[in-house]
Design a protein around this motif. Structure first.
Motif, mmCIF file in Angstrom:
data_model
loop_
_atom_site.group_PDB
_atom_site.id
_atom_site.type_symbol
_atom_site.label_atom_id
_atom_site.label_comp_id
_atom_site.label_asym_id
_atom_site.label_seq_id
_atom_site.Cartn_x
_atom_site.Cartn_y
_atom_site.Cartn_z
ATOM 1 N N ARG A 1 -4.417 2.813 25.487
ATOM 2 C CA ARG A 1 -5.120 1.529 25.489
ATOM 3 C C ARG A 1 -6.029 1.410 24.270
ATOM 4 N NH1 ARG A 1 -5.148 -2.079 29.179
ATOM 5 N NH2 ARG A 1 -4.288 -0.632 30.723
ATOM 6 N N GLU A 2 -6.717 2.479 23.924
ATOM 7 C CA GLU A 2 -7.577 2.446 22.744
ATOM 8 C C GLU A 2 -6.756 2.229 21.473
ATOM 9 O OE1 GLU A 2 -11.212 5.400 24.193
ATOM 10 O OE2 GLU A 2 -9.354 6.256 23.368
ATOM 11 N N LEU A 3 -5.585 2.902 21.391
ATOM 12 C CA LEU A 3 -4.715 2.710 20.248
ATOM 13 C C LEU A 3 -4.193 1.272 20.179
ATOM 14 C CD1 LEU A 3 -2.616 5.982 20.114
ATOM 15 C CD2 LEU A 3 -3.800 4.947 18.184
ATOM 16 N N GLY A 4 -3.834 0.727 21.341
ATOM 17 C CA GLY A 4 -3.349 -0.652 21.374
ATOM 18 C C GLY A 4 -4.375 -1.626 20.841
ATOM 19 N N ASP A 5 -5.631 -1.412 21.200
ATOM 20 C CA ASP A 5 -6.696 -2.284 20.696
ATOM 21 C C ASP A 5 -6.823 -2.181 19.179
ATOM 22 O OD1 ASP A 5 -7.254 -3.114 23.264
ATOM 23 O OD2 ASP A 5 -8.906 -1.696 23.556
ATOM 24 N N LEU A 6 -6.636 -0.973 18.640
ATOM 25 C CA LEU A 6 -6.816 -0.765 17.204
ATOM 26 C C LEU A 6 -5.639 -1.288 16.383
ATOM 27 C CD1 LEU A 6 -8.401 2.818 17.139
ATOM 28 C CD2 LEU A 6 -9.519 0.659 16.578
ATOM 29 N N VAL A 7 -4.416 -1.152 16.896
ATOM 30 C CA VAL A 7 -3.247 -1.581 16.120
ATOM 31 C C VAL A 7 -2.739 -2.955 16.529
ATOM 32 C CG1 VAL A 7 -2.550 0.814 15.737
ATOM 33 C CG2 VAL A 7 -1.566 -0.439 17.658
ATOM 34 N N GLY A 8 -3.377 -3.558 17.547
ATOM 35 C CA GLY A 8 -3.025 -4.918 17.933
ATOM 36 C C GLY A 8 -1.735 -5.052 18.696
ATOM 37 N N LEU A 9 -1.437 -4.075 19.578
ATOM 38 C CA LEU A 9 -0.212 -4.114 20.367
ATOM 39 C C LEU A 9 -0.530 -3.920 21.845
ATOM 40 C CD1 LEU A 9 2.146 -1.895 18.171
ATOM 41 C CD2 LEU A 9 2.287 -4.374 18.455
ATOM 42 N N HIS A 10 0.381 -4.418 22.710
ATOM 43 C CA HIS A 10 0.213 -4.225 24.142
ATOM 44 C C HIS A 10 0.318 -2.748 24.476
ATOM 45 C CE1 HIS A 10 1.058 -4.422 28.485
ATOM 46 N NE2 HIS A 10 0.449 -5.608 28.443
ATOM 47 N N VAL A 11 -0.432 -2.304 25.460
ATOM 48 C CA VAL A 11 -0.482 -0.890 25.791
ATOM 49 C C VAL A 11 0.896 -0.343 26.180
ATOM 50 C CG1 VAL A 11 -1.124 -1.331 28.206
ATOM 51 C CG2 VAL A 11 -1.701 0.864 27.151
ATOM 52 N N THR A 12 1.731 -1.167 26.820
ATOM 53 C CA THR A 12 3.071 -0.712 27.203
ATOM 54 C C THR A 12 3.919 -0.415 25.972
ATOM 55 O OG1 THR A 12 2.962 -2.043 29.227
ATOM 56 C CG2 THR A 12 5.135 -1.290 28.523
#
Length: 255
Positions: free
Chosen positions: A48-59
């Motif tokens: 989830r943290e990575l998704g926030d940083l790279v702008g992608l859905h967590v799935t």
């Protein structure tokens, strides 16, 4: 807090790290983890943290993380904190995994030389290094269904994007600028993966890479281009100039 490290391998064959990192999304994920501040790098980030940083859905992020873990580029750790709830899985770069990636470029070079060793033209003349690079690109670059020269600056820039993807596979870190109303692309080829070969035999290394550029453009339908290469404009920095001679459509139309 208890941290346990999970297996870094799955049962499926994930492909080589270099092949996986052809994806811009996976490169972005790995770059994000590799460039965390030192105090956070050892702990890693959750999906989830990575998704926030790279702008992608967590799935979507989890799918790519699974492939990178299976390939040994990343490792995952379960972090259990005080209180109820499932442990949080955190991801970090596997020690030494990025050190292995440049060998992908050398593997490609070895494949290129093996496939073209002793190759000759129709007159029986051995192929030059540039012709070897062209031959590799013609065999390996994915061609569009109907390759055609770009008719607008935007289409030409899209073609240059495909070229940049090929150069990244070969281990370069390309930066692109355009000039001459978009007709010329200046591509900074940073961190040459064959720097020692280029210093000892520039006619071989530069010839191959000039051929890769020309052959890739040809595979994408750009048969009328000017390609030049300036070696060593910096210690590990070369500069490619790529210009299309095709006629662009008048402004305001595509015909």
């Amino acid at each position: 807090m208890t941290v346990s490290e999970e297996s870094t391998r799955g049962s499926a064959d994930p492909g080589s790290p270099g092949e996986l990192l052809r994806s811009a999304v996976r490169r972005d994920i790995v770059d994000t983890l590799a460039n965390l501040p030192e105090q956070r790098r050892g702990r890693g980030l959750s999906a989830r943290e990575l998704g926030d940083l790279v702008g992608l859905h967590v799935t979507t992020v989890r799918f790519h993380l699974t492939r990178l873990v299976e390939a040994g580029v990343l490792i995952s750790r379960s972090e259990r904190t005080a209180g109820a709830g499932r442990p949080t899985k955190r991801y970090l770069v596997a020690p030494g995994s990025l050190d292995r990636l440049p060998h992908e470029a050398f593997r490609l070079l070895a494949t290129l030389l093996t496939e073209t060793f002793g190759a000759r033209d129709q007159d029986g003349r051995p192929l030059s290094p540039e012709e070897v690079g062209i031959a590799w690109a013609q065999q390996h670059v994915t061609r569009p269904d109907e390759p055609a020269p770009a008719r607008t600056a935007g289409e030409w820039l899209s073609t240059i994007g495909h070229l940049v993807d090929t150069l990244q596979v070969w281990g370069y870190t390309p930066n692109v600028r355009t000039e001459d109303t978009g007709r010329t692309a200046r591509i900074d080829l940073i961190d040459c993966p064959f720097i020692d070969l280029a210093r000892a035999h520039p006619e071989v290394a530069c010839g191959i890479h000039r051929g890769l550029i020309r052959g890739t453009l040809d595979a994408l339908g750009e048969h009328d281009t000017e390609v030049s290469l300036e070696p060593f404009v910096g210690p590990t920095h070369c500069l490619a100039h790529v210009t299309t001679r095709a006629d662009f459509a008048p402004r305001g139309g595509n015909s």
